[in-house]
Scaffold this motif. Structure first.
Motif, PDB file in Angstrom:
ATOM      1  N   ASP A  63       0.836  -1.197   0.000  1.00 24.15           N
ATOM      2  CA  ASP A  63       0.000   0.000   0.000  1.00 24.15           C
ATOM      3  C   ASP A  63       0.873   1.251   0.000  1.00 24.15           C
ATOM      4  O   ASP A  63       0.593   2.211  -0.717  1.00 24.15           O
ATOM      5  CB  ASP A  63      -0.948  -0.015   1.193  1.00 24.15           C
ATOM      6  CG  ASP A  63      -2.004   1.061   1.078  1.00 24.15           C
ATOM      7  OD1 ASP A  63      -2.745   1.073   0.075  1.00 24.15           O
ATOM      8  OD2 ASP A  63      -2.089   1.900   1.980  1.00 24.15           O
ATOM      9  N   GLU A  64       1.944   1.228   0.771  1.00 22.67           N
ATOM     10  CA  GLU A  64       2.843   2.380   0.843  1.00 22.67           C
ATOM     11  C   GLU A  64       3.518   2.679  -0.495  1.00 22.67           C
ATOM     12  O   GLU A  64       3.831   3.834  -0.776  1.00 22.67           O
ATOM     13  CB  GLU A  64       3.905   2.167   1.920  1.00 22.67           C
ATOM     14  CG  GLU A  64       3.372   2.263   3.328  1.00 22.67           C
ATOM     15  CD  GLU A  64       4.416   1.944   4.385  1.00 22.67           C
ATOM     16  OE1 GLU A  64       5.620   1.872   4.066  1.00 22.67           O
ATOM     17  OE2 GLU A  64       4.012   1.769   5.552  1.00 22.67           O
ATOM     18  N   ILE A  65       3.761   1.657  -1.301  1.00 25.77           N
ATOM     19  CA  ILE A  65       4.399   1.906  -2.603  1.00 25.77           C
ATOM     20  C   ILE A  65       3.371   2.069  -3.719  1.00 25.77           C
ATOM     21  O   ILE A  65       3.711   2.077  -4.893  1.00 25.77           O
ATOM     22  CB  ILE A  65       5.446   0.817  -2.969  1.00 25.77           C
ATOM     23  CG1 ILE A  65       4.804  -0.551  -3.143  1.00 25.77           C
ATOM     24  CG2 ILE A  65       6.571   0.792  -1.953  1.00 25.77           C
ATOM     25  CD1 ILE A  65       5.751  -1.614  -3.711  1.00 25.77           C
ATOM     26  N   GLY A  66       2.108   2.208  -3.337  1.00 21.96           N
ATOM     27  CA  GLY A  66       1.071   2.513  -4.315  1.00 21.96           C
ATOM     28  C   GLY A  66       0.519   1.329  -5.071  1.00 21.96           C
ATOM     29  O   GLY A  66       0.098   1.471  -6.216  1.00 21.96           O
ATOM     30  N   GLU A  67       0.495   0.160  -4.420  1.00 19.58           N
ATOM     31  CA  GLU A  67      -0.049  -1.040  -5.051  1.00 19.58           C
ATOM     32  C   GLU A  67      -1.179  -1.622  -4.197  1.00 19.58           C
ATOM     33  O   GLU A  67      -1.047  -2.713  -3.634  1.00 19.58           O
ATOM     34  CB  GLU A  67       1.057  -2.056  -5.287  1.00 19.58           C
ATOM     35  CG  GLU A  67       2.103  -1.554  -6.275  1.00 19.58           C
ATOM     36  CD  GLU A  67       2.996  -2.651  -6.794  1.00 19.58           C
ATOM     37  OE1 GLU A  67       2.543  -3.801  -6.913  1.00 19.58           O
ATOM     38  OE2 GLU A  67       4.164  -2.347  -7.076  1.00 19.58           O
ATOM     39  N   PRO A  68      -2.303  -0.892  -4.114  1.00 18.23           N
ATOM     40  CA  PRO A  68      -3.394  -1.375  -3.261  1.00 18.23           C
ATOM     41  C   PRO A  68      -4.004  -2.693  -3.729  1.00 18.23           C
ATOM     42  O   PRO A  68      -4.500  -3.464  -2.904  1.00 18.23           O
ATOM     43  CB  PRO A  68      -4.419  -0.238  -3.292  1.00 18.23           C
ATOM     44  CG  PRO A  68      -4.122   0.502  -4.545  1.00 18.23           C
ATOM     45  CD  PRO A  68      -2.640   0.373  -4.757  1.00 18.23           C
ATOM     46  N   GLY A  69      -3.967  -2.985  -5.017  1.00 15.66           N
ATOM     47  CA  GLY A  69      -4.499  -4.261  -5.511  1.00 15.66           C
ATOM     48  C   GLY A  69      -3.696  -5.441  -4.986  1.00 15.66           C
ATOM     49  O   GLY A  69      -4.262  -6.431  -4.508  1.00 15.66           O
ATOM     50  N   ARG A  70      -2.382  -5.343  -5.066  1.00 15.82           N
ATOM     51  CA  ARG A  70      -1.528  -6.404  -4.531  1.00 15.82           C
ATOM     52  C   ARG A  70      -1.618  -6.449  -3.006  1.00 15.82           C
ATOM     53  O   ARG A  70      -1.541  -7.517  -2.399  1.00 15.82           O
ATOM     54  CB  ARG A  70      -0.079  -6.201  -4.970  1.00 15.82           C
ATOM     55  CG  ARG A  70       0.132  -6.514  -6.452  1.00 15.82           C
ATOM     56  CD  ARG A  70       1.565  -6.341  -6.884  1.00 15.82           C
ATOM     57  NE  ARG A  70       2.471  -7.196  -6.132  1.00 15.82           N
ATOM     58  CZ  ARG A  70       3.770  -6.925  -5.968  1.00 15.82           C
ATOM     59  NH1 ARG A  70       4.304  -5.845  -6.499  1.00 15.82           N
ATOM     60  NH2 ARG A  70       4.530  -7.743  -5.270  1.00 15.82           N
ATOM     61  N   SER A  71      -1.801  -5.286  -2.401  1.00 12.26           N
ATOM     62  CA  SER A  71      -1.975  -5.218  -0.951  1.00 12.26           C
ATOM     63  C   SER A  71      -3.226  -5.996  -0.537  1.00 12.26           C
ATOM     64  O   SER A  71      -3.193  -6.787   0.412  1.00 12.26           O
ATOM     65  CB  SER A  71      -2.085  -3.748  -0.526  1.00 12.26           C
ATOM     66  OG  SER A  71      -2.394  -3.645   0.833  1.00 12.26           O
ATOM     67  N   LEU A  72      -4.311  -5.781  -1.263  1.00 10.08           N
ATOM     68  CA  LEU A  72      -5.558  -6.497  -0.985  1.00 10.08           C
ATOM     69  C   LEU A  72      -5.383  -7.999  -1.197  1.00 10.08           C
ATOM     70  O   LEU A  72      -5.879  -8.807  -0.407  1.00 10.08           O
ATOM     71  CB  LEU A  72      -6.689  -5.952  -1.860  1.00 10.08           C
ATOM     72  CG  LEU A  72      -8.061  -6.592  -1.677  1.00 10.08           C
ATOM     73  CD1 LEU A  72      -8.538  -6.504  -0.237  1.00 10.08           C
ATOM     74  CD2 LEU A  72      -9.068  -5.930  -2.620  1.00 10.08           C
ATOM     75  N   ALA A  73      -4.648  -8.385  -2.220  1.00  7.86           N
ATOM     76  CA  ALA A  73      -4.410  -9.814  -2.482  1.00  7.86           C
ATOM     77  C   ALA A  73      -3.665 -10.467  -1.320  1.00  7.86           C
ATOM     78  O   ALA A  73      -3.970 -11.605  -0.938  1.00  7.86           O
ATOM     79  CB  ALA A  73      -3.634  -9.995  -3.784  1.00  7.86           C
ATOM     80  N   ALA A  74      -2.711  -9.760  -0.726  1.00  9.96           N
ATOM     81  CA  ALA A  74      -1.981 -10.301   0.434  1.00  9.96           C
ATOM     82  C   ALA A  74      -2.932 -10.506   1.619  1.00  9.96           C
ATOM     83  O   ALA A  74      -2.864 -11.517   2.318  1.00  9.96           O
ATOM     84  CB  ALA A  74      -0.833  -9.372   0.829  1.00  9.96           C
ATOM     85  N   LEU A  75      -3.840  -9.558   1.805  1.00  5.40           N
ATOM     86  CA  LEU A  75      -4.810  -9.683   2.901  1.00  5.40           C
ATOM     87  C   LEU A  75      -5.776 -10.826   2.645  1.00  5.40           C
ATOM     88  O   LEU A  75      -6.135 -11.563   3.572  1.00  5.40           O
ATOM     89  CB  LEU A  75      -5.561  -8.359   3.080  1.00  5.40           C
ATOM     90  CG  LEU A  75      -4.688  -7.196   3.532  1.00  5.40           C
ATOM     91  CD1 LEU A  75      -5.431  -5.878   3.382  1.00  5.40           C
ATOM     92  CD2 LEU A  75      -4.201  -7.399   4.957  1.00  5.40           C
ATOM     93  N   ASP A  76      -6.202 -10.986   1.393  1.00  6.68           N
ATOM     94  CA  ASP A  76      -7.072 -12.118   1.050  1.00  6.68           C
ATOM     95  C   ASP A  76      -6.376 -13.443   1.365  1.00  6.68           C
ATOM     96  O   ASP A  76      -6.994 -14.361   1.907  1.00  6.68           O
ATOM     97  CB  ASP A  76      -7.459 -12.081  -0.432  1.00  6.68           C
ATOM     98  CG  ASP A  76      -8.663 -11.208  -0.706  1.00  6.68           C
ATOM     99  OD1 ASP A  76      -9.505 -11.033   0.198  1.00  6.68           O
ATOM    100  OD2 ASP A  76      -8.772 -10.711  -1.841  1.00  6.68           O
ATOM    101  N   SER A  77      -5.098 -13.534   1.028  1.00  5.90           N
ATOM    102  CA  SER A  77      -4.338 -14.756   1.326  1.00  5.90           C
ATOM    103  C   SER A  77      -4.304 -15.014   2.828  1.00  5.90           C
ATOM    104  O   SER A  77      -4.471 -16.150   3.274  1.00  5.90           O
ATOM    105  CB  SER A  77      -2.909 -14.652   0.784  1.00  5.90           C
ATOM    106  OG  SER A  77      -2.907 -14.614  -0.618  1.00  5.90           O
ATOM    107  N   CYS A  78      -4.100 -13.962   3.596  1.00  4.84           N
ATOM    108  CA  CYS A  78      -4.075 -14.090   5.057  1.00  4.84           C
ATOM    109  C   CYS A  78      -5.418 -14.610   5.566  1.00  4.84           C
ATOM    110  O   CYS A  78      -5.464 -15.547   6.367  1.00  4.84           O
ATOM    111  CB  CYS A  78      -3.748 -12.737   5.680  1.00  4.84           C
ATOM    112  SG  CYS A  78      -3.599 -12.778   7.477  1.00  4.84           S
ATOM    113  N   LEU A  79      -6.502 -14.011   5.082  1.00  2.00           N
ATOM    114  CA  LEU A  79      -7.830 -14.402   5.554  1.00  2.00           C
ATOM    115  C   LEU A  79      -8.197 -15.821   5.136  1.00  2.00           C
ATOM    116  O   LEU A  79      -8.860 -16.539   5.887  1.00  2.00           O
ATOM    117  CB  LEU A  79      -8.880 -13.410   5.049  1.00  2.00           C
ATOM    118  CG  LEU A  79      -8.809 -12.027   5.702  1.00  2.00           C
ATOM    119  CD1 LEU A  79      -9.646 -11.021   4.928  1.00  2.00           C
ATOM    120  CD2 LEU A  79      -9.241 -12.113   7.153  1.00  2.00           C
TER     121      LEU A  79
END
Length: 131
Positions: free
Chosen positions: A54-70
């Protein structure tokens, strides 16, 4: 991999994040992923990875990491945080329905979460069109 190695990798990622060396921090996280089978420590790495992306401006990949966690760790102590963060990332991506999904999931699946009140407020704001 042993617990001290996992903690060391996490500390490296944290230090690089503080030093604003986000790509180097992501390298530390990806090295951790390659070295081990997923375990409870992995959830911490998914959260950290999401923050960095998210800090480097990649909210889509950020969301994918959270989906993997969940998906991998729905009962982890950080699952409620991952759910709330996923809602925020979905909002950032302009996916209001998906954001509401995560906030409602948070309220339903983690009823005692300290993120619950914030999730309820975000739902109200989205429904009122205030985003």
């Amino acid at each position: 991999r042993t617990c001290p190695e996992g903690l060391s990798a996490y500390a490296d990622a944290e230090l690089h994040q503080i030093q604003a060396k986000r790509h180097k921090a992501l390298d530390s996280i990806h090295s951790f992923y390659r070295q081990s089978e997923p375990d409870g420590m992995t959830a911490y790495f998914y959260i950290k990875e999401s923050e960095l992306l998210d800090e480097i401006g990649e909210p889509g990949r950020s969301l994918a990491a959270l989906d993997s966690c969940l998906k991998q760790f729905p009962q982890h102590t950080l699952a409620d945080k991952a759910c709330y963060m996923a809602g925020k990332r979905a909002e950032k991506l302009g996916k209001q329905d998906k954001a509401v999904y995560y906030y409602e999931k948070l309220i339903t699946d983690y009823p005692h979460s300290h993120f619950g009140d914030n999730a309820r407020q975000r739902i109200r704001s989205l429904e009122e069109g205030k985003g």
